[in-house]
Design an enzyme around this catalytic site. Structure first.
Site, short mmCIF file in Angstrom:
data_model
loop_
_atom_site.label_atom_id
_atom_site.label_comp_id
_atom_site.label_asym_id
_atom_site.label_seq_id
_atom_site.Cartn_x
_atom_site.Cartn_y
_atom_site.Cartn_z
N GLU A 43 0.87 -1.17 0.00
CA GLU A 43 0.00 0.00 0.00
C GLU A 43 0.91 1.22 0.00
O GLU A 43 1.82 1.31 0.83
CB GLU A 43 -0.89 0.00 1.25
CG GLU A 43 -1.87 1.14 1.20
CD GLU A 43 -2.79 1.24 2.41
OE1 GLU A 43 -2.76 0.36 3.28
OE2 GLU A 43 -3.53 2.24 2.47
N ARG A 267 5.39 -13.05 9.52
CA ARG A 267 5.85 -11.68 9.42
C ARG A 267 7.25 -11.59 10.03
O ARG A 267 7.53 -12.24 11.03
CB ARG A 267 4.90 -10.84 10.28
CG ARG A 267 4.65 -9.47 9.78
CD ARG A 267 3.67 -8.75 10.70
NE ARG A 267 3.76 -7.34 10.38
CZ ARG A 267 3.14 -6.79 9.34
NH1 ARG A 267 2.36 -7.51 8.58
NH2 ARG A 267 3.30 -5.52 9.09
N LYS A 277 4.62 0.56 9.10
CA LYS A 277 4.65 1.83 8.36
C LYS A 277 3.95 2.94 9.13
O LYS A 277 4.40 4.08 9.12
CB LYS A 277 3.96 1.64 7.01
CG LYS A 277 4.91 1.22 5.91
CD LYS A 277 4.19 1.25 4.58
CE LYS A 277 3.54 -0.07 4.28
NZ LYS A 277 2.42 -0.04 3.38
P1 ATP Z 1 2.79 -2.15 7.67
O1 ATP Z 1 2.02 -2.65 8.84
O2 ATP Z 1 4.22 -1.91 7.94
O3 ATP Z 1 2.13 -0.99 6.97
P2 ATP Z 1 1.59 -3.78 5.77
O4 ATP Z 1 1.44 -5.25 5.85
O5 ATP Z 1 0.38 -2.96 6.00
O6 ATP Z 1 2.78 -3.36 6.67
P3 ATP Z 1 1.70 -3.55 2.97
O7 ATP Z 1 2.12 -2.40 2.18
O8 ATP Z 1 0.27 -3.92 2.96
O9 ATP Z 1 2.21 -3.31 4.42
O10 ATP Z 1 2.60 -4.82 2.66
C1 ATP Z 1 2.90 -5.34 1.41
C2 ATP Z 1 3.32 -6.78 1.60
O11 ATP Z 1 4.43 -6.86 2.49
C3 ATP Z 1 2.20 -7.60 2.19
O12 ATP Z 1 2.11 -8.81 1.47
C4 ATP Z 1 2.63 -7.83 3.60
O13 ATP Z 1 2.13 -9.04 4.07
C5 ATP Z 1 4.16 -7.80 3.49
N1 ATP Z 1 4.79 -7.39 4.75
C6 ATP Z 1 4.58 -6.26 5.45
N2 ATP Z 1 5.28 -6.26 6.59
C7 ATP Z 1 5.98 -7.42 6.63
C8 ATP Z 1 6.88 -8.02 7.55
N3 ATP Z 1 7.22 -7.41 8.68
N4 ATP Z 1 7.40 -9.22 7.25
C9 ATP Z 1 7.07 -9.84 6.10
N5 ATP Z 1 6.22 -9.34 5.19
C10 ATP Z 1 5.67 -8.14 5.44
MG MG Z 2 -1.32 -2.77 4.96
#
Ligand code: ATP
Ligand code: MG
Length: 570
Positions: A43, A267, A277
């Site tokens: 995102e 994760r 983020k």
């Molecule tokens: P954040 O909580 O940091 O915003 P998010 O999961 O909302 O992380 P996205 O932009 O939706 O962030 O993530 C894109 C991809 O990266 C998704 O498939 C998510 O599962 C993966 N991802 C995000 N954080 C991690 C992590 N700490 N370890 C492994 N994969 C991750």
């Molecule tokens: Mg997200």
């Protein structure tokens, strides 16, 4: 040498369930002759962090390995939080990690198709417009132990639902007044299946579609359908989406579209590190760090500026693989891979962090000479350079004690030590200023020890780095340490805050370090091992006349010790 020339043997991921799954699907032709297709779906609401590197490595790495393709897809369904700045930064970061996408996609490109599919579900009696407020929807949803209640609007006719949904889309209703929901089962043990919201009304300007839409799809409705549109075969995401999988499948089955499948992995959590983020944005917004690319940030742009390399990050990702249970990885493990890469590749240099003047009394005034220094003892091809030596030098303040404690083998009055690659010197006397501080240490040198070699087999216990005072450049060093002081940053007392755990000493600035003159030519991003001090890289804030170096990591490798301890001998 550029990243592309590097050996890639460490790119091959360790065996893990995702790799086994894909290998089996390729072998069994689960998708017939369709190509293996993955996607990385960030995102654009912030910068990518080390956790994303793991997801990128799995999405791109596994597709590469099995002859598949990967799309970079921006999951841009929350117009209020998303920005073009993030879209640009994310692309740069994925490329920096060493990956190239097949297609660049945006969930917002599918808004039209998603809308058509919503109409299809309404016509089939599988979706309805609900007039309950957000709060009422929450109340009706029930809990883990109690079933939910049907909304009074659940049994509207398809005609009425179509009319209302079209009017929602046409902007006739205010934000939050109505939603479109899937009609599934308010008593499902899985809360995600209790008539999940598909669309909400939001009169917001989207960074790509502008004001074209005033209804936006929810993550669950957009994600699987976007996967299906792109013919994604393996949609990998983190474990918190496991409970969403039944819904992911439900939409795809109801619509009869390409049967993308979702697989969840753990994760990445790292000690001393916060990977969210939303929270990272807060650090930036509250100016607790200098920006998204502050070298203390766990963002890819932050660790890049800190001096970390994509090669080390990939090696780290390969070694952690993927699993089906969440855990926490020691930050030392990532640092270990980074040190290993820096040790092999970074040029050596001499830099004195806290200078102490040394005067060699028996070295002729005005004379200078050049001693040969290896650029990288780990790399026979790295060659050598000439370092200037003269009567006045700088050594580290820590390398001299007027009154040495027991077992102190460095310089002290009457003691002989080696100046690396140069000469043996013996401290003779200490010169002090009016305030009683040491102004200089007077020494003598042995001209027969040139190159740092003993002339007669006599031994010295210490070898020290140095720079020639007259030739050295003055530079700023930014000594970075962990951003959080606790292994688990979320471990704070009640009423406290995550930011209470910030390390107050995460940055120390040294303004007048003395560096060997060859470093005057270093360019932003160049990386060095300052011998006996640590790994450093040139910060982009540097100018032609004043260099700024970021400490990537100190030399000591605590991970190697941990590893040794936990690996049984034999
Ligand atoms: P954040 O909580 O940091 O915003 P998010 O999961 O909302 O992380 P996205 O932009 O939706 O962030 O993530 C894109 C991809 O990266 C998704 O498939 C998510 O599962 C993966 N991802 C995000 N954080 C991690 C992590 N700490 N370890 C492994 N994969 C991750
Ligand atoms: Mg997200």
């Amino acid at each position: 040498m550029t990243e592309k020339n590097l050996e890639t043997h460490e790119l091959r991921p360790a065996n893990h369930f995702l790799r086994d799954q894909i290998a089996a699907d390729v072998e069994n032709k689960t998708y017939g002759d369709a190509v293996l297709q993955t996607r990385f779906p960030p995102e654009p609401n912030g910068y990518l962090h080390i956790g994303h590197a793991k997801a990128i490595f799995l999405d791109f790495g596994l597709a590469d390995e099995f002859g598949g393709k990967t799309n970079l897809r921006f999951d841009d369904t929350n117009p209020e939080k998303e920005e073009q700045e993030y879209v640009d930064a994310i692309q740069a970061d994925v490329r920096w990690l060493g990956f190239e996408w097949d297609r660049l996609c945006y969930a917002s490109d599918y808004f039209g198709q998603l809308y058509e599919w919503a109409l299809q579900l309404i016509r089939a009696g599988k979706a309805y417009v609900d007039d309950l407020s957000a709060e009422e929807i929450r109340q009706y949803r029930g809990t883990l132990t109690e079933p939910g209640k049907n909304s009074p609007w659940r049994d509207r006719s398809a005609e009425e639902n179509l009319d209302l949904f079209v009017r929602m889309k046409n902007g006739e209703f205010p934000d939050g007044s109505r939603v479109l929901r899937a009609k599934i089962d308010m008593a499902s043990p899985n809360l995600n299946m209790r008539d999940p919201v598909m669309y909400r009304i939001l009169h917001a300007t989207h960074h790509r579609t502008g004001d074209q839409w005033c209804i936006y799809p929810m993550y669950d409705y957009a994600h699987g359908q976007s996967d299906a549109i792109e013919r994604v075969t393996h949609s990998m995401c983190t474990l918190e989406f496991a409970d969403h999988q039944p819904l992911y499948r439900w939409y795809i089955e109801q619509l009869g579209i390409f049967p993308s499948r979702q697989f969840e992995f753990d994760r990445l959590n790292l000690t001393y590190t916060m990977l969210s983020k939303r929270k990272l944005l807060q650090l930036v917004a509250e100016k607790r760090v200098a920006g998204w690319d502050d070298p203390r940030m766990p963002t890819l742009s932050g660790i890049r500026r800190r001096g970390f390399s994509p090669e080390a990050l990939r090696a780290f990702c390969a070694s952690i693989g993927a699993s089906r249970t969440n855990g926490t990885t020691d930050i030392e493990m990532l640092e270990h891979f980074q040190r290993d890469e820096l040790n092999r590749r970074s040029a050596r240099a001499m830099a004195v962090v806290r200078p102490l003047k040394v005067v060699i009394d028996n070295y002729p005034e005005g004379q200078e000479e050049f001693v040969e220094v290896a650029n990288n003892p780990e790399d026979p091809n790295a060659g050598t350079r000439q370092a200037p030596f003269s009567r006045e030098l700088y050594i580290e303040q820590d390398d001299f004690r007027e009154t040495p404690p027991p077992k102190y083998y460095r310089l002290s009055p009457g003691k002989e030590v080696r100046l690396r690659n140069a000469y043996f010197i013996t401290a003779q006397s200490v010169e002090k200023d009016a305030a009683g501080n040491i102004a200089a240490v007077h020494c003598t040198y042995d001209p027969l020890s040139r190159g740092g070699n003993s002339p007669d087999g006599r031994k010295v216990k210490s070898t020290m780095h140095w720079v020639s005072a007259r030739h050295a450049i003055t530079a700023e060093l930014r000594l970075y340490d962990k951003l959080f002081a606790k292994p688990d940053p979320y471990d704070f007392p009640e009423g406290g805050d995550l930011f209470d755990n910030l390390n107050p000493n995460s940055l120390e600035v040294v303004h007048d370090a003395r560096l060997e003159p060859s470093l005057a030519a270093a360019k932003p991003g160049d990386r060095f091992q300052f011998e006996r001090v640590g790994y450093f890289c040139v910060d982009p804030d540097s100018s032609e006349t004043r260099k700024i170096f970021n400490r990537t990591l100190p030399l000591k490798d605590s991970w190697a010790k941990i590893e040794k301890k936990s690996t049984p001998a034999g």
